[in-house]
Enzyme design. Structure first.
Site, mmCIF file in Angstrom:
data_model
loop_
_atom_site.group_PDB
_atom_site.id
_atom_site.type_symbol
_atom_site.label_atom_id
_atom_site.label_comp_id
_atom_site.label_asym_id
_atom_site.label_seq_id
_atom_site.Cartn_x
_atom_site.Cartn_y
_atom_site.Cartn_z
ATOM 1 N N ASP A 104 0.767 -1.346 0.041
ATOM 2 C CA ASP A 104 0.148 0.018 0.126
ATOM 3 C C ASP A 104 0.928 1.429 -0.051
ATOM 4 O OD1 ASP A 104 -2.562 1.319 0.609
ATOM 5 O OD2 ASP A 104 -1.749 2.080 2.138
ATOM 6 N N GLU A 134 2.050 -0.492 -5.024
ATOM 7 C CA GLU A 134 0.917 0.692 -5.460
ATOM 8 C C GLU A 134 1.785 1.985 -5.603
ATOM 9 O OE1 GLU A 134 -3.059 2.452 -3.738
ATOM 10 O OE2 GLU A 134 -1.543 2.205 -2.343
#
Length: 690
Positions: free
Chosen positions: A350, A386
């Site tokens: 993330d 990401e």
């Protein structure tokens, strides 16, 4: 041995965390600026502190001690002494019980109160005012765990080749909470996800790798609890080695391993979505739960000219400082723990750009990427970034080093625009379909480096992309101001569910168009659980706080179209896995790529420049077939217009066969010969040479 007889010896500073052996437990914790560290032991209930032992040694910035007689199952926490001087970046407060960053398991939860804050909440001086309230009664306790105490029974890692990989993103609780075949007591747990019915279903789709939203321990945010909501997604980690106990079934932590083994037995990889970019401690006004009280100045990135405040490249108040060698070590130790002790096959990071940030900015040769790239364990795993954060210069799609894959939001945005028939999208659409070579074809990276997705957990579901023009997040309690407004969606005449058969027919065809595009594109596809049968969140595009039936996957009382879409998806995936032309391994594989105009000729420069010219055909051919039943020549026709378009098929010996159509799901290997093929409005057709 009674607690009064406990003694503490120097122990080993190289073994961070709480690690048991046959005679006792070794404790070691990093803090560069602490003056003293106390180990607090608790009874089995976790409510009563029974012993407080000062760690006797300090070596290479590690505080350590060994407690003979202590066994796995013991509950503990730390109190760390040092200066409380926020203006210099230090927030030590021994009145606050702290979670060991290396804790393998936590018992209990954060029961929010004023005691969680190192400063006096009622003071006008805010975080400068020291608070002496004891947080131990309202804190979870760390549990000593023997990580080797599990029989994996010859567990075999699937090791799916990257070119064959298909990710399936889902949520541990949401996927099984309403599933009728899962025993009720196991629904929403790791063990529920391990149920044979679940594994068999995932296998039946043909996906290869299940990607789980965060399962590291995380608390519910106090502001959500005040509104009767919960942190559902889990992007607020508090302990990077401990599973979220909210997903425990009867077997506790062993249930996670049972889940991994069940998927491995089914040939399916387990990928974890991990959040090493920030923690649940927030900014300078946030609680003191772990890092902030252990060594705030080392664990977090603080403002260079005013370390009272945090660099907030994550949008959540703080940013973990992976530039510090001990913090970097903690992150890589955590990754190895999940890979080696928990048999996880890979990670999706993330806000992964954060991990590549050095003081001067993002660096794809920064410490984190170098550490992972040379690590003999981690470098062999599936690593997906990401590639963005909200900090300055935070967007780095295509900027991660070789060996990494990346979420490709360019693909999502372009494909959504294309199927809305947005003018001027065709050239970019062509690049995305072919694996975004303009982004990834460098330094030996392969087509699989891009992870293509139409939807993700964050945003509209596939059904809602074709059913809503606007987001509908009223249930989140933020006046519908949360969530993205850039959805590139279209409702085709009615907002939300409708009884209009014409609108519903278009929506179903558009769902098939999106899915067919996803699985017929080069690069690595990611499917979100439930999109294969049209799951809806009723227009909510930010379900992070919706631990409810709004976000859970529904399995019963589905319309007939749901099963039809599921079968269509499984067929798409099977075709992709069977045909090398559809899952390209290399940019230099001898494949011939030709883009066709509706006249059957190669697309011209003028046609590429024509913004309204969006109906197009992609021809892929390769002479060096490796399998007898592999296609050597295939065409994919795309028509996003709301009207029929005739498309002239190129001549080929033997003619053409329509393998799949989004207009008519019954089409299976239908001979179409040659000549003109009439493309239905808003449709896609896959045609192979006979």
């Amino acid at each position: 041995m009674s607690d009064s007889e406990l003694r503490v010896f120097p122990g080993d500073y190289t073994r961070l965390g709480a690690l048991p052996d046959k005679d006792g437990v070794n404790f070691a914790i990093f803090s560069a600026y602490a003056e003293r560290v106390e180990l607090c032991l608790f009874d089995d209930s976790g409510k009563t502190e029974t012993s407080r032992l000062t760690l006797p040694e300090y070596t290479n910035e590690i505080w350590h001690g060994y407690v003979p007689g202590l066994k796995p199952g013991a509950l503990y926490g730390y109190r760390v002494h040092g200066p409380y001087d926020p203006e210099k970046g230090h927030r030590f407060n021994p009145n606050k019980l702290l979670i060991d960053p290396y804790a393998r398991e936590l018992v209990g939860d954060v029961e929010w109160s004023k005691a969680h804050f190192s400063y006096d909440l009622d003071s006008d001086d805010k975080d400068l005012a020291f608070d002496d309230g004891d947080s131990a009664p309202v804190m979870p306790k760390c549990k000593v765990v023997d990580p080797s105490d599990y029989d994996w029974k010859k567990d075999v890692t699937p090791r799916v080749p990257w070119a064959k990989t298909i990710f399936y993103e889902t949520h541990v609780k949401g996927f099984t909470k309403l599933h009728p075949a899962v025993p009720e007591k196991l629904r929403g747990t790791f063990e529920g996800l391990a149920d044979k019915a679940i594994v068999d279903y995932v296998r039946s789709l043909g996906v290869t790798s299940i990607e789980l939203l965060p399962i590291h321990f995380f608390p519910d945010d106090s502001h959500l609890l005040d509104k009767g909501l919960h942190n559902y997604w889990g992007y607020n980690s508090l302990a990077f080695f401990a599973p979220a106990s909210r997903y425990y079934g009867p077997n506790g932590i062993a249930g996670f391993r049972e889940m991994v083994r069940a998927f491995h037995d089914g040939g399916i990889e387990v990928i974890l979505d991990v959040v090493y970019n920030h923690t649940a401690e927030g900014n300078e006004l946030g609680p003191t739960l772990s890092f902030k009280g252990i060594d705030n100045f080392s664990y977090y990135r603080t403002m260079p000219d005013d370390p009272r405040y945090y660099i907030n490249d994550t949008g959540t108040g703080n940013t973990v400082n992976t530039s510090h060698p001990r913090v970097l070590q903690m992150v890589t130790d955590s990754l190895r723990y999940w890979a080696e002790e928990m048999h996880v096959d890979g990670f999706r990071f993330d806000l992964g750009t954060i991990l590549g940030r050095e003081p001067e900015g993002f660096d794809q040769r920064g410490g984190f990427f170098d550490a992972v790239g040379q690590d003999p364990v981690l470098s062999k795993l599936k690593l997906i970034g990401e590639p963005w954060d909200i900090g300055p210069g935070g967007y780095h799609v295509g900027g991660f080093p070789p060996g990494w894959a990346e979420w490709n939001d360019k693909y999502r945005d372009t494909v959504r625009d294309y199927w809305k028939d947005t003018d001027g999208t065709t050239p970019d659409f062509a690049a995305r379909i072919l694996g975004s070579g303009d982004v990834y074809d460098l330094r030996g990276r392969r087509p699989w480096a891009g992870v293509n997705f139409i939807t993700a957990h964050d945003g509209f579901t596939l059904n809602d992309v074709v059913s809503y023009n606007e987001k509908h997040n009223e249930d989140n309690g933020e006046d519908n101001k949360d969530g993205s407004d850039d959805n590139r969606s279209f409702n085709y005449g009615a907002e939300g569910p409708t009884d209009d058969n014409g609108i519903n027919a278009v929506r179903e065809r558009q769902k098939r168009n999106f899915l067919a595009t996803l699985f017929l594109s080069h690069a690595t596809p990611m499917l979100v659980a439930g999109d294969e049968f049209g799951r809806s969140q009723m227009g909510n595009n930010n379900g992070y706080c919706q631990d409810s039936e709004l976000s859970w996957v529904h399995w019963e009382n589905l319309p007939d179209s749901a099963d039809q879409l599921r079968k269509f998806t499984a067929r798409l995936i099977a075709l992709r896995q069977q045909q090398p032309l559809l899952c390209r391994e290399s940019w230099r594989d001898g494949m011939k790529v030709t883009w066709l105009n509706p006249g059957g000729e190669e697309q011209t420069d003028d046609q590429w420049a024509d913004e309204g010219s969006t109906t197009i055909g992609l021809r892929l051919s390769r002479d060096n077939r490796t399998e007898d039943d592999a296609w050597s020549d295939v065409i994919v026709l795309f028509n996003p217009h709301d009207g029929e378009v005739p498309f002239q098929l190129p001549e080929t010996e033997g003619g053409w066969t329509a393998v799949l159509s989004t207009d008519d799901v019954e089409v299976v290997d239908r001979h179409v010969g040659g000549g003109e093929y009439k493309m239905t409005a808003r449709s896609l057709v896959l045609i192979a040479a006979e």
